[in-house]
Design a protein around this motif. Sequence first.
Motif, PDB file in Angstrom:
ATOM      1  N   LEU A   2      -9.708   7.099  -1.420  1.00 13.20           N
ATOM      2  CA  LEU A   2      -8.513   6.926  -0.581  1.00 13.20           C
ATOM      3  C   LEU A   2      -8.902   6.848   0.879  1.00 13.20           C
ATOM      4  O   LEU A   2      -9.774   7.592   1.339  1.00 13.20           O
ATOM      5  N   VAL A   3      -8.227   5.992   1.621  1.00  9.77           N
ATOM      6  CA  VAL A   3      -8.397   5.978   3.071  1.00  9.77           C
ATOM      7  C   VAL A   3      -7.576   7.141   3.612  1.00  9.77           C
ATOM      8  O   VAL A   3      -6.388   7.271   3.292  1.00  9.77           O
ATOM      9  N   VAL A  35     -13.050   7.913   4.117  1.00 14.61           N
ATOM     10  CA  VAL A  35     -12.708   7.655   2.720  1.00 14.61           C
ATOM     11  C   VAL A  35     -13.025   8.915   1.936  1.00 14.61           C
ATOM     12  O   VAL A  35     -14.136   9.453   2.029  1.00 14.61           O
ATOM     13  N   VAL A  42       1.392   5.076   0.799  1.00 12.85           N
ATOM     14  CA  VAL A  42       0.831   6.036   1.741  1.00 12.85           C
ATOM     15  C   VAL A  42       1.512   7.391   1.578  1.00 12.85           C
ATOM     16  O   VAL A  42       2.743   7.480   1.620  1.00 12.85           O
ATOM     17  N   LEU A  87      -4.795  -1.278   7.574  1.00 11.84           N
ATOM     18  CA  LEU A  87      -4.786  -0.382   6.416  1.00 11.84           C
ATOM     19  C   LEU A  87      -4.889  -1.105   5.073  1.00 11.84           C
ATOM     20  O   LEU A  87      -5.646  -0.669   4.201  1.00 11.84           O
ATOM     21  N   ALA A  88      -4.170  -2.164   4.859  1.00 11.86           N
ATOM     22  CA  ALA A  88      -4.222  -2.843   3.557  1.00 11.86           C
ATOM     23  C   ALA A  88      -5.643  -3.319   3.242  1.00 11.86           C
ATOM     24  O   ALA A  88      -6.131  -3.150   2.117  1.00 11.86           O
ATOM     25  N   ASP A 122      -2.452   5.273  -2.128  1.00 10.77           N
ATOM     26  CA  ASP A 122      -3.682   4.532  -1.847  1.00 10.77           C
ATOM     27  C   ASP A 122      -4.328   5.020  -0.560  1.00 10.77           C
ATOM     28  O   ASP A 122      -5.497   4.744  -0.301  1.00 10.77           O
ATOM     29  N   ALA A 123      -3.533   5.703   0.258  1.00 11.44           N
ATOM     30  CA  ALA A 123      -4.007   6.202   1.544  1.00 11.44           C
ATOM     31  C   ALA A 123      -3.206   7.450   1.898  1.00 11.44           C
ATOM     32  O   ALA A 123      -2.109   7.662   1.386  1.00 11.44           O
ATOM     33  N   ALA A 170     -12.016   0.166   0.239  1.00  6.58           N
ATOM     34  CA  ALA A 170     -12.345   1.522  -0.205  1.00  6.58           C
ATOM     35  C   ALA A 170     -12.157   1.687  -1.707  1.00  6.58           C
ATOM     36  O   ALA A 170     -12.902   2.426  -2.353  1.00  6.58           O
ATOM     37  N   SER A 171     -11.179   0.995  -2.271  1.00  6.46           N
ATOM     38  CA  SER A 171     -10.904   1.121  -3.699  1.00  6.46           C
ATOM     39  C   SER A 171     -11.777   0.195  -4.542  1.00  6.46           C
ATOM     40  O   SER A 171     -11.777   0.293  -5.762  1.00  6.46           O
ATOM     41  N   VAL A 227      -7.861  -0.244   2.488  1.00  9.09           N
ATOM     42  CA  VAL A 227      -7.589   0.274   1.145  1.00  9.09           C
ATOM     43  C   VAL A 227      -8.258  -0.607   0.088  1.00  9.09           C
ATOM     44  O   VAL A 227      -8.863  -0.101  -0.862  1.00  9.09           O
ATOM     45  N   VAL A 251       0.852  -1.182   0.000  1.00  2.17           N
ATOM     46  CA  VAL A 251       0.000   0.000   0.000  1.00  2.17           C
ATOM     47  C   VAL A 251       0.892   1.238   0.000  1.00  2.17           C
ATOM     48  O   VAL A 251       1.849   1.324   0.760  1.00  2.17           O
TER      49      VAL A 251
END
Length: 181
Positions: free
Chosen positions: A126-127, A122, A8, A150-151, A66-67, A157-158, A154, A6
């Motif tokens: 993106l987180v 979100v 960040v 987080l992974a 991604d975040a 959310a994606s 993400v 991910v």
Amino acid sequence: MSRSPVRVATLTLSDTRTLDDDEGGQLLGELLKKAGFTVASHAVLREEPELLRAAIEQIASAGTADAIVTTGGTGIAPRDRTVEALAPLFEKTLDGFGEAFRRLSWDAIGPNAILSRAAAGVARGLVVIALPGSPKAVELAVTQLIGPVLAHAVALASGTGGHHHRHTQHTDSTQDKEQRG
């Protein structure tokens, strides 16, 4: 099939810090890397809501992360406006993040934990996570919450990750007894 780490983007929100003395932001990057994430970018921004919103829009448009994890501006001082800056961008809020952060903080610092407004949501797929500026708060959040979740967040959310909840079937024990009996 393994996924790439991910990515960040990190942002420190401060009227006084620079890249040279940004202890919280430096620690955030180190801990994220240690947790297996790629730090795509880092910047220090003044605590101005317009600057934060513009940075998030730029990161989202560029597709470079991604975040986004921010540090600073989540308290209750007059200049702490990170949460207010993020609120209009959030398509979804992750209320459990702030609740869990304050619960874990309570164990470390006691009742002062209620003064934190750590938040997540979100925005544009993106987180986005907003942490306090304290290095101890950053360490707590990354090791206890962000690292483990987080992974998956993400991916959800994606739209690239499915729901991995384990569903159990509930049966009526009276009905089961009658069928067996």
